[in-house]
Design a protein around this motif. Structure first.
Motif, mmCIF file in Angstrom:
data_model
loop_
_atom_site.group_PDB
_atom_site.id
_atom_site.type_symbol
_atom_site.label_atom_id
_atom_site.label_comp_id
_atom_site.label_asym_id
_atom_site.label_seq_id
_atom_site.Cartn_x
_atom_site.Cartn_y
_atom_site.Cartn_z
ATOM 1 N N GLY A 1 1.517 17.477 1.094
ATOM 2 C CA GLY A 1 2.513 17.475 1.883
ATOM 3 C C GLY A 1 3.497 16.427 1.720
ATOM 4 O O GLY A 1 4.814 16.543 1.501
ATOM 5 N N GLU A 2 2.969 15.118 1.472
ATOM 6 C CA GLU A 2 3.481 13.980 1.540
ATOM 7 C C GLU A 2 4.436 13.900 -0.084
ATOM 8 O O GLU A 2 5.412 13.338 -0.152
ATOM 9 C CB GLU A 2 2.915 12.426 1.491
ATOM 10 C CG GLU A 2 2.377 12.205 2.967
ATOM 11 C CD GLU A 2 3.526 11.872 3.822
ATOM 12 O OE1 GLU A 2 4.487 11.392 3.411
ATOM 13 O OE2 GLU A 2 3.416 12.161 5.045
ATOM 14 N N LYS B 1 -2.143 8.251 -10.617
ATOM 15 C CA LYS B 1 -1.108 7.367 -9.813
ATOM 16 C C LYS B 1 -1.724 7.259 -8.325
ATOM 17 O O LYS B 1 -1.491 5.894 -7.959
ATOM 18 C CB LYS B 1 0.124 7.902 -9.842
ATOM 19 C CG LYS B 1 0.672 8.025 -11.305
ATOM 20 C CD LYS B 1 1.997 8.655 -11.185
ATOM 21 C CE LYS B 1 2.573 8.895 -12.759
ATOM 22 N NZ LYS B 1 3.815 9.691 -12.734
ATOM 23 N N LEU B 2 -1.953 8.052 -7.594
ATOM 24 C CA LEU B 2 -2.429 7.639 -6.196
ATOM 25 C C LEU B 2 -3.458 6.458 -5.848
ATOM 26 O O LEU B 2 -3.518 5.733 -5.225
ATOM 27 C CB LEU B 2 -2.518 9.034 -5.209
ATOM 28 C CG LEU B 2 -1.338 9.862 -4.935
ATOM 29 C CD1 LEU B 2 -1.503 11.153 -4.273
ATOM 30 C CD2 LEU B 2 -0.602 8.927 -3.875
ATOM 31 N N GLU C 1 0.371 4.426 -6.569
ATOM 32 C CA GLU C 1 1.653 4.879 -6.690
ATOM 33 C C GLU C 1 1.748 6.299 -6.170
ATOM 34 O O GLU C 1 0.883 6.784 -5.911
ATOM 35 C CB GLU C 1 1.872 4.529 -8.141
ATOM 36 C CG GLU C 1 1.776 3.240 -8.969
ATOM 37 C CD GLU C 1 1.445 3.277 -10.282
ATOM 38 O OE1 GLU C 1 1.739 4.361 -10.998
ATOM 39 O OE2 GLU C 1 1.162 2.300 -10.847
ATOM 40 N N ARG C 2 3.218 6.310 -6.115
ATOM 41 C CA ARG C 2 3.562 8.055 -5.688
ATOM 42 C C ARG C 2 3.479 8.773 -7.218
ATOM 43 O O ARG C 2 3.826 8.343 -8.065
ATOM 44 C CB ARG C 2 4.927 7.976 -5.052
ATOM 45 C CG ARG C 2 4.864 7.613 -3.823
ATOM 46 C CD ARG C 2 4.438 8.369 -2.605
ATOM 47 N NE ARG C 2 4.506 7.874 -1.421
ATOM 48 C CZ ARG C 2 4.209 8.573 -0.134
ATOM 49 N NH1 ARG C 2 3.842 9.873 -0.116
ATOM 50 N NH2 ARG C 2 4.325 8.022 0.973
ATOM 51 N N PRO C 3 2.750 10.050 -6.875
ATOM 52 C CA PRO C 3 2.626 10.787 -8.092
ATOM 53 C C PRO C 3 4.100 11.360 -8.417
ATOM 54 O O PRO C 3 5.119 11.410 -7.659
ATOM 55 C CB PRO C 3 2.119 12.037 -7.749
ATOM 56 C CG PRO C 3 2.144 12.170 -6.354
ATOM 57 C CD PRO C 3 2.238 10.698 -5.755
ATOM 58 N N GLN D 1 -8.991 3.065 -0.879
ATOM 59 C CA GLN D 1 -8.219 2.367 0.062
ATOM 60 C C GLN D 1 -6.390 2.441 -0.416
ATOM 61 O O GLN D 1 -5.517 2.397 0.638
ATOM 62 C CB GLN D 1 -8.567 0.899 0.509
ATOM 63 C CG GLN D 1 -7.888 0.407 1.529
ATOM 64 C CD GLN D 1 -6.793 -0.469 0.960
ATOM 65 O OE1 GLN D 1 -6.519 -0.761 -0.281
ATOM 66 N NE2 GLN D 1 -6.039 -1.311 1.841
ATOM 67 N N ARG D 2 -6.231 1.964 -1.667
ATOM 68 C CA ARG D 2 -4.904 2.275 -2.293
ATOM 69 C C ARG D 2 -4.354 3.317 -2.049
ATOM 70 O O ARG D 2 -3.057 3.483 -1.633
ATOM 71 C CB ARG D 2 -4.834 1.588 -3.590
ATOM 72 C CG ARG D 2 -5.231 0.348 -3.955
ATOM 73 C CD ARG D 2 -4.836 -0.315 -5.155
ATOM 74 N NE ARG D 2 -5.543 0.482 -6.483
ATOM 75 C CZ ARG D 2 -5.448 -0.205 -7.671
ATOM 76 N NH1 ARG D 2 -5.172 -1.374 -7.926
ATOM 77 N NH2 ARG D 2 -6.220 0.736 -8.577
ATOM 78 N N LEU D 3 -5.058 4.429 -2.334
ATOM 79 C CA LEU D 3 -4.473 5.917 -1.960
ATOM 80 C C LEU D 3 -4.188 6.002 -0.284
ATOM 81 O O LEU D 3 -3.034 6.476 -0.042
ATOM 82 C CB LEU D 3 -5.536 7.050 -2.300
ATOM 83 C CG LEU D 3 -5.010 8.296 -2.052
ATOM 84 C CD1 LEU D 3 -5.703 9.257 -3.494
ATOM 85 C CD2 LEU D 3 -5.612 9.159 -0.682
ATOM 86 N N PHE D 4 -5.053 5.460 0.485
ATOM 87 C CA PHE D 4 -5.011 5.639 1.883
ATOM 88 C C PHE D 4 -3.620 4.870 2.338
ATOM 89 O O PHE D 4 -2.856 5.273 3.244
ATOM 90 C CB PHE D 4 -6.097 5.196 2.628
ATOM 91 C CG PHE D 4 -6.880 6.174 2.923
ATOM 92 C CD1 PHE D 4 -7.826 6.375 1.868
ATOM 93 C CD2 PHE D 4 -7.176 7.042 4.062
ATOM 94 C CE1 PHE D 4 -8.938 7.495 1.950
ATOM 95 C CE2 PHE D 4 -8.150 8.006 4.434
ATOM 96 C CZ PHE D 4 -8.889 8.098 3.093
#
Length: 420
Positions: A25-26, A413-414, A418-420, A59-62
């Protein structure tokens, strides 16, 4: 009752399914999340007594998805991990393996972060659901469940028990190890029971754990002591995952409180002073499930639906997080190119990307459990010598620390924040 077509329907609102729906969704994908239970039931303290180890890269993805601010106050850092062998008396061998988070060099040369964090599942579920409720691209559909599925080259349609029909480009199963969608698709799985039960509880102890997670290998299975945040009254706490042969575990669970406490304390040891279980006990049978393939026509498997492993290394959820990061990146890449996100070629890219990492962890956890869950003297000697040998090899220790943090391999990336 057919609604507007969506890009993705995720079935299962557990920690994997909720995270996938939020990440999709994001990233701009129209997503529906379906679960057969009311969403408030998923965050009830009595629903799930486990904790989750969230690796550094998870945690970086979160953080990238805005979830971490919701969780940080409930997360306890893992600074060190100590692994030791022990006999029936619970006393650890003098030979051990110790991992220190400072052995992993930070990407920017600064002080290395923790290897991970321990979070109670109820807080993890609640944080994800709060973020989902605020995400306009995601529709939450619960309680409801899929009763019929049609998938073909043109798309997929799911009929729900309520009578509603969902049309979508892709269906993701995050139903867990024995999901209906995987079976319906005819996807086989290698699976077996370990004939072990994990007893899960929270322990209060006299001295602070100082961020050290411990894994003691007892004859019946691993005994994990995982650092938790101090309790509301300032009491020092740890989450316990106590694995025993199934028949013995059932007898222990059926004993009175005094006998249970005695058996528990003997295995826990006295390194943190006086200790006692607090709160309820939970138990979970342990098994391995690894799907023969992760994709089918308009269907993809993530998390435990694709690979359910032994909790011996605490990496099961992090494998699912990497699945989710890879899948969302593949789907967004396809959408940017104007491709059908449910196209078989895109899904095969996801399957190839994740297969090696997942297979390695499936094999490693299975081997470790078989090697350590016994009291055969020659194997005990081999284990002790092996742990001590690795402990004396800083480069090898550093590799294992980076692996536990999720820093090894082809990272989506996530996972890199980072954003995909």
């Amino acid at each position: 009752m057919r609604g507007k077509p969506t890009d993705l329907v995720v079935v299962g609102a557990g920690p994997n399914g909720s995270l996938l729906a939020l990440a999709a969704g994001e990233a701009g994908l129209g997503t529906a999340l379906v679960d057969r239970l009311p969403l408030d039931a998923l965050v009830d303290p009595a629903f799930d007594g486990r904790t989750t180890a969230i690796a550094y890269t998870s945690q970086r993805l979160f953080s990238a998805l805005g979830v971490w601010p919701e969780l940080a106050g409930q997360a306890e850092p893992i600074l060190d991990i100590r692994i030791s062998d022990a006999g029936h008396d619970g006393r650890p061998s003098p030979l051990f393996l110790h991992f220190d988070h400072r052995e992993a060099t930070a990407d920017d040369g600064s002080e290395p972060p923790p290897m991970g964090w321990i979070v109670e599942n109820r807080f993890l579920r609640a944080a994800l659901l709060r973020r989902l409720a605020a995400c306009r691209q995601v529709e939450l559909i619960a309680p409801d469940e899929v009763v019929e599925t049609r998938r073909d080259a043109d798309g997929a349609e799911l009929t729900l028990r309520s009578g509603r029909r969902l049309t979508t480009r892709l269906v993701a199963s995050a139903e867990g190890r024995f999901g209906a969608l995987r079976e319906e698709a005819g996807i086989g799985a290698r699976s077996w029971s370990y004939r072990q039960i994990a007893i899960v509880l929270v322990a209060r102890h006299e001295r602070p754990h100082r961020g050290v997670a411990q894994e003691k290998f007892l004859p019946g299975g691993p005994f994990a002591i995982l650092p938790m945040r101090d309790g509301p009254a300032g009491e020092h706490r740890s989450s316990i995952v106590w694995t025993e042969e199934a028949a013995l575990a059932r007898r222990i669970l059926d004993t009175d409180q005094a006998r249970f406490n005695s058996e528990f304390a003997r295995r826990f040891g006295d390194h943190l002073g006086q200790v006692e279980p607090i709160g309820p006990r939970w138990s979970y049978p342990l098994s391995l499930v690894h799907a023969e393939r992760y994709v089918d026509t308009r269907l993809v498997l993530v998390g435990d639906a694709a690979h359910g492993i032994h909790p011996i290394a605490g990496q099961g959820y992090n494998l699912g997080v990497r699945d989710i990061a890879a899948l969302v990146e593949v789907l967004i890449d396809g959408k940017r190119l104007g491709l059908d996100i449910g196209d078989a070629h895109s899904l095969e890219r996801y399957a190839r990307w994740r297969r090696a990492d997942n297979f390695t962890m499936v094999a490693a956890t299975d081997l470790l459990n078989r090697l350590f869950s016994n009291d055969v003297p020659p194997l005990r000697l081999l284990r002790d010598v092996g742990l001590a040998a690795v402990n004396r090899m800083p480069p090898l220790r550093r590799f294992f620390v980076r692996h536990a943090m999720g820093l090894v391999g082809d990272l989506p990336k996530l996972i890199r924040g980072e954003r995909p």
